[in-house]
Design an enzyme around this catalytic site. Structure first.
Site, PDB file in Angstrom:
ATOM      1  N   ASP A  17     -36.425  -6.100   8.558  1.00  0.00           N
ATOM      2  CA  ASP A  17     -36.059  -5.274   9.701  1.00  0.00           C
ATOM      3  C   ASP A  17     -34.986  -4.369   9.287  1.00  0.00           C
ATOM      4  O   ASP A  17     -34.534  -4.737   8.296  1.00  0.00           O
ATOM      5  CB  ASP A  17     -35.507  -6.059  10.912  1.00  0.00           C
ATOM      6  CG  ASP A  17     -35.854  -5.394  12.254  1.00  0.00           C
ATOM      7  OD1 ASP A  17     -36.468  -5.900  13.259  1.00  0.00           O
ATOM      8  OD2 ASP A  17     -35.017  -4.216  12.436  1.00  0.00           O
ATOM      9  N   LEU A  18     -35.207  -3.175  10.066  1.00  0.00           N
ATOM     10  CA  LEU A  18     -33.853  -2.362   9.617  1.00  0.00           C
ATOM     11  C   LEU A  18     -32.751  -2.918  10.105  1.00  0.00           C
ATOM     12  O   LEU A  18     -31.453  -2.639   9.579  1.00  0.00           O
ATOM     13  CB  LEU A  18     -34.135  -1.057  10.468  1.00  0.00           C
ATOM     14  CG  LEU A  18     -34.875   0.307   9.869  1.00  0.00           C
ATOM     15  CD1 LEU A  18     -34.661   1.625  10.970  1.00  0.00           C
ATOM     16  CD2 LEU A  18     -33.959   0.823   8.738  1.00  0.00           C
ATOM     17  N   ILE A  75     -40.876   1.646  17.122  1.00  0.00           N
ATOM     18  CA  ILE A  75     -40.128   2.244  18.193  1.00  0.00           C
ATOM     19  C   ILE A  75     -41.180   1.585  19.395  1.00  0.00           C
ATOM     20  O   ILE A  75     -42.414   1.750  19.490  1.00  0.00           O
ATOM     21  CB  ILE A  75     -40.359   3.803  18.292  1.00  0.00           C
ATOM     22  CG1 ILE A  75     -39.363   4.187  17.173  1.00  0.00           C
ATOM     23  CG2 ILE A  75     -39.564   4.031  19.637  1.00  0.00           C
ATOM     24  CD1 ILE A  75     -39.348   5.578  17.026  1.00  0.00           C
ATOM     25  N   SER A  78     -50.449  -1.818  22.001  1.00  0.00           N
ATOM     26  CA  SER A  78     -49.603  -2.039  23.505  1.00  0.00           C
ATOM     27  C   SER A  78     -50.631  -1.684  24.374  1.00  0.00           C
ATOM     28  O   SER A  78     -51.659  -0.728  24.322  1.00  0.00           O
ATOM     29  CB  SER A  78     -48.683  -0.998  23.401  1.00  0.00           C
ATOM     30  OG  SER A  78     -47.900  -0.897  24.605  1.00  0.00           O
ATOM     31  N   ASN A  79     -50.363  -2.202  25.653  1.00  0.00           N
ATOM     32  CA  ASN A  79     -51.075  -1.962  26.814  1.00  0.00           C
ATOM     33  C   ASN A  79     -50.812  -0.427  27.125  1.00  0.00           C
ATOM     34  O   ASN A  79     -51.698   0.340  27.733  1.00  0.00           O
ATOM     35  CB  ASN A  79     -50.547  -2.543  27.966  1.00  0.00           C
ATOM     36  CG  ASN A  79     -49.085  -2.162  28.319  1.00  0.00           C
ATOM     37  OD1 ASN A  79     -48.965  -1.275  29.169  1.00  0.00           O
ATOM     38  ND2 ASN A  79     -48.044  -2.789  27.824  1.00  0.00           N
ATOM     39  N   TYR A  86     -45.424   7.396  22.898  1.00  0.00           N
ATOM     40  CA  TYR A  86     -45.595   6.078  22.453  1.00  0.00           C
ATOM     41  C   TYR A  86     -46.857   5.538  22.392  1.00  0.00           C
ATOM     42  O   TYR A  86     -47.515   4.972  21.527  1.00  0.00           O
ATOM     43  CB  TYR A  86     -44.721   5.203  23.208  1.00  0.00           C
ATOM     44  CG  TYR A  86     -44.516   3.751  22.985  1.00  0.00           C
ATOM     45  CD1 TYR A  86     -44.477   3.079  21.925  1.00  0.00           C
ATOM     46  CD2 TYR A  86     -45.153   2.844  24.412  1.00  0.00           C
ATOM     47  CE1 TYR A  86     -44.291   1.846  21.524  1.00  0.00           C
ATOM     48  CE2 TYR A  86     -45.116   1.570  23.976  1.00  0.00           C
ATOM     49  CZ  TYR A  86     -45.027   0.823  22.744  1.00  0.00           C
ATOM     50  OH  TYR A  86     -45.024  -0.387  22.503  1.00  0.00           O
ATOM     51  N   CYS A 142     -44.574  -9.133  26.622  1.00  0.00           N
ATOM     52  CA  CYS A 142     -44.126 -10.119  26.004  1.00  0.00           C
ATOM     53  C   CYS A 142     -42.446 -10.422  26.004  1.00  0.00           C
ATOM     54  O   CYS A 142     -41.823  -9.773  24.986  1.00  0.00           O
ATOM     55  CB  CYS A 142     -44.499 -10.358  24.407  1.00  0.00           C
ATOM     56  SG  CYS A 142     -44.331 -11.911  23.794  1.00  0.00           S
ATOM     57  N   ARG A 169     -45.480  -6.303  38.230  1.00  0.00           N
ATOM     58  CA  ARG A 169     -46.511  -5.627  37.336  1.00  0.00           C
ATOM     59  C   ARG A 169     -46.681  -6.915  36.253  1.00  0.00           C
ATOM     60  O   ARG A 169     -47.819  -6.957  35.783  1.00  0.00           O
ATOM     61  CB  ARG A 169     -46.123  -4.537  36.789  1.00  0.00           C
ATOM     62  CG  ARG A 169     -46.826  -3.936  35.585  1.00  0.00           C
ATOM     63  CD  ARG A 169     -46.553  -2.404  35.109  1.00  0.00           C
ATOM     64  NE  ARG A 169     -47.270  -2.024  33.792  1.00  0.00           N
ATOM     65  CZ  ARG A 169     -46.620  -2.553  32.641  1.00  0.00           C
ATOM     66  NH1 ARG A 169     -45.567  -3.086  32.500  1.00  0.00           N
ATOM     67  NH2 ARG A 169     -47.416  -2.119  31.563  1.00  0.00           N
TER      68      ARG A 169
HETATM   69  P1  NAI Z   1     -38.287  -4.266  19.855  1.00  0.00           P
HETATM   70  O1  NAI Z   1     -37.665  -3.014  19.984  1.00  0.00           O
HETATM   71  O2  NAI Z   1     -37.185  -5.330  20.431  1.00  0.00           O
HETATM   72  O3  NAI Z   1     -38.292  -4.722  18.324  1.00  0.00           O
HETATM   73  C1  NAI Z   1     -38.746  -3.550  17.392  1.00  0.00           C
HETATM   74  C2  NAI Z   1     -38.057  -4.058  15.896  1.00  0.00           C
HETATM   75  O4  NAI Z   1     -38.510  -3.130  15.228  1.00  0.00           O
HETATM   76  C3  NAI Z   1     -36.478  -3.878  15.915  1.00  0.00           C
HETATM   77  O5  NAI Z   1     -35.940  -4.944  15.557  1.00  0.00           O
HETATM   78  C4  NAI Z   1     -36.278  -2.574  15.369  1.00  0.00           C
HETATM   79  O6  NAI Z   1     -34.920  -2.673  14.601  1.00  0.00           O
HETATM   80  C5  NAI Z   1     -37.203  -2.646  14.361  1.00  0.00           C
HETATM   81  N1  NAI Z   1     -37.597  -1.344  13.612  1.00  0.00           N
HETATM   82  C6  NAI Z   1     -37.419  -0.186  14.197  1.00  0.00           C
HETATM   83  N2  NAI Z   1     -37.709   0.795  13.367  1.00  0.00           N
HETATM   84  C7  NAI Z   1     -37.888   0.149  12.165  1.00  0.00           C
HETATM   85  C8  NAI Z   1     -38.214   0.554  10.954  1.00  0.00           C
HETATM   86  N3  NAI Z   1     -38.041   1.948  10.574  1.00  0.00           N
HETATM   87  N4  NAI Z   1     -38.182  -0.273   9.859  1.00  0.00           N
HETATM   88  C9  NAI Z   1     -38.092  -1.639  10.157  1.00  0.00           C
HETATM   89  N5  NAI Z   1     -37.812  -2.081  11.418  1.00  0.00           N
HETATM   90  C10 NAI Z   1     -37.590  -1.212  12.280  1.00  0.00           C
HETATM   91  O7  NAI Z   1     -39.832  -4.547  20.140  1.00  0.00           O
HETATM   92  P2  NAI Z   1     -40.605  -5.660  20.825  1.00  0.00           P
HETATM   93  O8  NAI Z   1     -40.561  -5.961  21.899  1.00  0.00           O
HETATM   94  O9  NAI Z   1     -39.933  -6.810  19.926  1.00  0.00           O
HETATM   95  O10 NAI Z   1     -41.974  -5.293  20.023  1.00  0.00           O
HETATM   96  C11 NAI Z   1     -42.362  -5.544  19.067  1.00  0.00           C
HETATM   97  C12 NAI Z   1     -43.736  -4.779  18.628  1.00  0.00           C
HETATM   98  O11 NAI Z   1     -44.616  -4.967  19.818  1.00  0.00           O
HETATM   99  C13 NAI Z   1     -43.404  -3.313  18.950  1.00  0.00           C
HETATM  100  O12 NAI Z   1     -44.264  -2.555  18.088  1.00  0.00           O
HETATM  101  C14 NAI Z   1     -44.086  -2.924  20.239  1.00  0.00           C
HETATM  102  O13 NAI Z   1     -44.276  -1.592  20.367  1.00  0.00           O
HETATM  103  C15 NAI Z   1     -45.042  -3.887  20.426  1.00  0.00           C
HETATM  104  N6  NAI Z   1     -45.333  -4.370  21.962  1.00  0.00           N
HETATM  105  C16 NAI Z   1     -44.218  -4.995  22.460  1.00  0.00           C
HETATM  106  C17 NAI Z   1     -44.262  -5.586  23.956  1.00  0.00           C
HETATM  107  C18 NAI Z   1     -43.544  -6.359  24.376  1.00  0.00           C
HETATM  108  O14 NAI Z   1     -43.945  -6.589  25.742  1.00  0.00           O
HETATM  109  N7  NAI Z   1     -42.360  -6.977  23.919  1.00  0.00           N
HETATM  110  C19 NAI Z   1     -45.416  -4.802  24.621  1.00  0.00           C
HETATM  111  C20 NAI Z   1     -46.532  -4.185  23.819  1.00  0.00           C
HETATM  112  C21 NAI Z   1     -46.362  -3.821  22.416  1.00  0.00           C
HETATM  113  C1  15L Z   2     -44.651  -2.156  25.527  1.00  0.00           C
HETATM  114  O1  15L Z   2     -45.273  -1.661  25.069  1.00  0.00           O
HETATM  115  C2  15L Z   2     -43.068  -2.192  25.135  1.00  0.00           C
HETATM  116  O2  15L Z   2     -42.885  -2.369  24.034  1.00  0.00           O
HETATM  117  C3  15L Z   2     -42.514  -3.109  26.036  1.00  0.00           C
HETATM  118  O3  15L Z   2     -40.826  -3.182  25.743  1.00  0.00           O
HETATM  119  C4  15L Z   2     -42.826  -3.158  27.546  1.00  0.00           C
HETATM  120  O4  15L Z   2     -42.353  -1.818  27.960  1.00  0.00           O
HETATM  121  C5  15L Z   2     -44.284  -3.449  27.583  1.00  0.00           C
HETATM  122  O5  15L Z   2     -44.973  -2.496  26.793  1.00  0.00           O
HETATM  123  C6  15L Z   2     -44.790  -3.244  29.160  1.00  0.00           C
HETATM  124  O6  15L Z   2     -45.427  -2.668  29.382  1.00  0.00           O
HETATM  125  O7  15L Z   2     -44.177  -4.096  29.908  1.00  0.00           O
END
Ligand code: NAI
Ligand code: 15L
Length: 265
Positions: A34-35, A74, A111-112, A140, A170, A178
């Site tokens: 991670d960053l 992102i 993602s959805n 996005y 998640c 929703r």
């Molecule tokens: P989050 O925003 O909590 O985590 C993303 C991580 O990526 C962060 O720790 C951030 O520091 C890191 N990051 C950002 N830019 C970076 C870079 N250039 N290099 C390395 N690391 C970088 O998001 P979350 O919720 O953990 O989601 C994880 C993945 O799943 C994402 O790709 C998100 O789009 C996808 N996702 C998540 C959902 C959810 O409900 N949590 C739903 C749909 C998709």
């Molecule tokens: C996503 O893609 C986002 O990463 C997460 O943070 C939530 O917004 C999720 O979708 C959602 O639709 O609930």
């Protein structure tokens, strides 16, 4: 048995943090990238600090890796240039580094919101199929459609096993009405990732990543075909949530998010 090394990008984020203990296994090393700062590594863990957009970092991170779970980037709406650089450019950098290093198995976080403008219920009682073509709701969402396309390219050109997960929501628990339809429990997320890590034939797949929710609106058929079995249902939290409407489209509020403006999670 030989040790399995799994690289997880975005490991400091919400999903990465939830998966870290759940994917830990004897005989498996989790390489966490991670960053953002990560908690110091425990047994069976390695930490890499750097960006998925940096080819040098990614080449190093992919060394001796058997499988890659790409979560980093992102995770909401943001400006176009940033979305393109990090989510599309970053995913290409990750896949190219994986290819050069001989990583044959990749899971990509879609993602959805890649299909956010698809209407709930339009696909019939089984729910929206996982191979429905993109109808993104944001920049996005466009980037997630591009992530899926890049995965397809790297499978077709180089024979990599690529699974794209259209993740619903998640989080530890569902937060609104929703999410009673789209919640993916952390334990189910780990179950699905284990199924992705265990497939026998290299292929390209797009799967819905949600739990078996009573109010489910998407099809789990493709995920179940690779062995995923959900044990969870958001309905057990329904009574705790404020009343609300699920919305007409899969993407919910993202469908009204001003384009290019960072929105709440
Ligand atoms: P989050 O925003 O909590 O985590 C993303 C991580 O990526 C962060 O720790 C951030 O520091 C890191 N990051 C950002 N830019 C970076 C870079 N250039 N290099 C390395 N690391 C970088 O998001 P979350 O919720 O953990 O989601 C994880 C993945 O799943 C994402 O790709 C998100 O789009 C996808 N996702 C998540 C959902 C959810 O409900 N949590 C739903 C749909 C998709
Ligand atoms: C996503 O893609 C986002 O990463 C997460 O943070 C939530 O917004 C999720 O979708 C959602 O639709 O609930």
């Amino acid at each position: 048995m030989a040790e399995q090394r799994v690289l997880i990008t975005g490991a400091a984020g919400i999903v990465g943090t939830l998966m870290r203990p759940r994917l830990a296994r004897s005989g498996r090393v989790l390489r966490l990238l991670d960053l953002a700062p990560l908690r110091p590594s425990g047994p069976g863990e390695e930490i890499v600090t750097g960006s998925v957009t940096d080819p040098r970092i990614m080449a190093e991170a992919c060394r001796d890796v058997d499988a890659l779970i790409h979560l980093g980037g992102i995770s909401r709406e943001d400006g176009w240039e940033r979305i393109v650089e990090v989510n599309i450019g970053g995913t290409q950098t990750v896949l190219e580094a994986a290819r050069v290093a001989g990583v044959s198995r990749v899971v990509l976080a879609s993602s959805n919101h890649a299909v956010g403008f698809r209407r709930i219920g339009a696909a019939g009682p089984e729910g929206l199929p996982s191979d429905s073509s993109p109808r993104p709701d944001t920049y996005y969402g466009v980037s997630k459609a591009a992530v899926e396309a890049l995965g397809s390219l790297y499978h077709s050109r180089f024979g990599m096993d690529v699974t794209c997960l259209r993740i619903g929501s998640c989080f530890e628990r569902p937060a609104d009405t929703r999410q009673l339809s789209l919640w993916l429990s952390p334990d189910d997320c780990a179950r699905l990732l284990e199924a992705c890590l265990a497939t026998s034939e290299p292929n390209y797949r797009v799967l819905w990543a949600v739990s078996a929710n009573t109010r489910g609106v998407v099809s789990l058929r493709a995920a179940e075909a690779i062995g995923y079995r959900s044990h969870d249902d958001a309905e057990r939290y329904a009574a705790e949530l404020p009343p609300g409407e699920p919305g007409e489209c899969i993407g919910g509020a993202f469908c009204e998010t001003p384009l290019g403006q960072r929105n709440p999670l």
